[in-house]
Scaffold this active site. Structure first.
Site, short mmCIF file in Angstrom:
data_model
loop_
_atom_site.label_atom_id
_atom_site.label_comp_id
_atom_site.label_asym_id
_atom_site.label_seq_id
_atom_site.Cartn_x
_atom_site.Cartn_y
_atom_site.Cartn_z
CE LYS A 63 -3.87 -2.35 2.20
NZ LYS A 63 -4.53 -2.74 3.47
CD GLN A 87 -3.40 -4.47 6.61
OE1 GLN A 87 -3.35 -3.48 5.89
NE2 GLN A 87 -3.99 -5.59 6.21
CG ASP A 96 -9.78 0.09 5.00
OD1 ASP A 96 -9.52 -0.16 3.81
OD2 ASP A 96 -9.06 -0.26 5.95
#
Ligand code: NDP
Length: 292
Positions: A55, A99, A122
């Site tokens: 990422k 994460q 997200d």
């Protein structure tokens, strides 16, 4: 036979990353601040570390500034929340990503709720998911993997409106938002999960099958209606002694069988996987464009 066309996620993800990079350089060439993405990583899971590294690399390539806090798995929940809050207050950070999974014993919901909705790239905030499910409202962000599935269908001109779709899996991060996106786009959607009596029959009736169950190669060739579009979200390691590392990646679809029947299909790897990161960059750009 063997007629399915390949839906190239790697290629499409590359296009999207390029589109994002162009938009970022349009900002910076005007002397404006580039977008910033912050990643909070807790613990030492190798797969998570790899995802985070990928990422960050993708961000840099697109001109997005990446920030990160790495905490040991001995960190307390409050320390993780404090790390999130520091980024919430940082005006150079447009998107915050925690994460997952977090170490055992940590309350995922409590940590995620520290991410302000306008930085929830997200798309996991219940308010974002709720707006996705509410007709007449738009979420600020759509979860990246689900958005990637829809983007692939759209960019490969797969008709959705008036079609029948089956989504295998009902997780908050993949199956459920994907089903909602398909429904919003005009498909009639059935969601298959572990309690579904005849998953095969549901899939075999569908013009679009999205497989996101985490069961290697569960969706077989005879589950697919001839000509259907098949989107395989699964990423599973399967033992393969012919490979140097001892395994290979397979999806939740038995690709070799399904490609003989389907009209179009995503490969694993190189399908949905790369799209997830591309959509994360896109969400981060969107967050930046909304901030003043
Ligand atoms: P989860 O484990 O959270 O959810 C799996 C879902 O599949 C659940 O709803 C479960 O049902 C359902 N399911 C499990 N077994 C069966 C079965 N035998 N028959 C029918 N349904 C079943 O997984 P995720 O949604 O997080 O991920 C799904 C897959 O996608 C995984 O392979 C994961 O590795 C991959 N993935 C890929 C990403 C990418 O970027 N390409 C990103 C995220 C995930 P129930 O709810 O009843 O338990």
């Amino acid at each position: 036979s063997g007629a399915a066309s390949i839906i190239g996620g790697k290629f499409t993800a590359g296009q999207i990353r390029q589109e994002v990079a162009l938009a970022v350089s349009a900002l910076t060439s005007k002397g404006l601040r580039p977008p910033g993405l912050a990643v909070v990583l807790v613990g030492e899971r190798k797969d998570s570390a790899t995802y985070v590294r990928n990422k960050k690399l993708a961000c840099e390539e697109a001109g997005i500034v990446s920030f990160g806090t790495d905490l040991p798995d001995t960190a307390t929940q409050q320390q993780v929340i404090d790390a999130v809050k520091a980024f919430a207050d940082d005006p150079n950070v447009d998107g915050i990503l925690v994460q997952l999974p977090l170490p055992d014993g940590m309350d995922e919901r409590a940590v995620l709720s520290a991410v302000p909705i306008e930085k929830d790239v997200d798309g996991f905030d219940p308010l974002n998911l709720g707006m996705l499910a509410t007709r007449g409202t738009e979420p600020l962000f759509v979860p990246c993997t689900a958005a990637g599935c829809l983007e692939l269908l759209q960019r490969y001109d797969v008709p959705i409106r008036g079609k029948v779709a089956a989504v295998v899996g009902r997780s908050n991060i993949v199956g459920t938002p994907t089903a909602m996106l398909l429904q919003n786009a005009g498909a009639t959607v059935t969601v298959v999960h572990s309690q579904t009596p005849d998953a095969k029959a549901v899939c075999a009736n569908a013009d679009i099958v999205v497989a996101a169950c985490g069961v290697p190669e569960m969706v077989r060739g005879d589950w697919i209606k001839p000509g259907a579009a098949v989107i395989d979200v699964g990423i599973n390691a399967k033992d393969d002694p012919t490979k140097k590392r001892g395994y290979r990646l397979v999806g939740d679809v038995a690709f070799d069988e399904a490609k003989e029947v389907a009209g179009a299909i995503t490969p694993v790897p190189g399908g949905v996987g790369p799209m997830t990161i591309a959509m994360l960059l896109k969400n981060t750009l969107d967050a930046r464009m909304r901030s003043s």
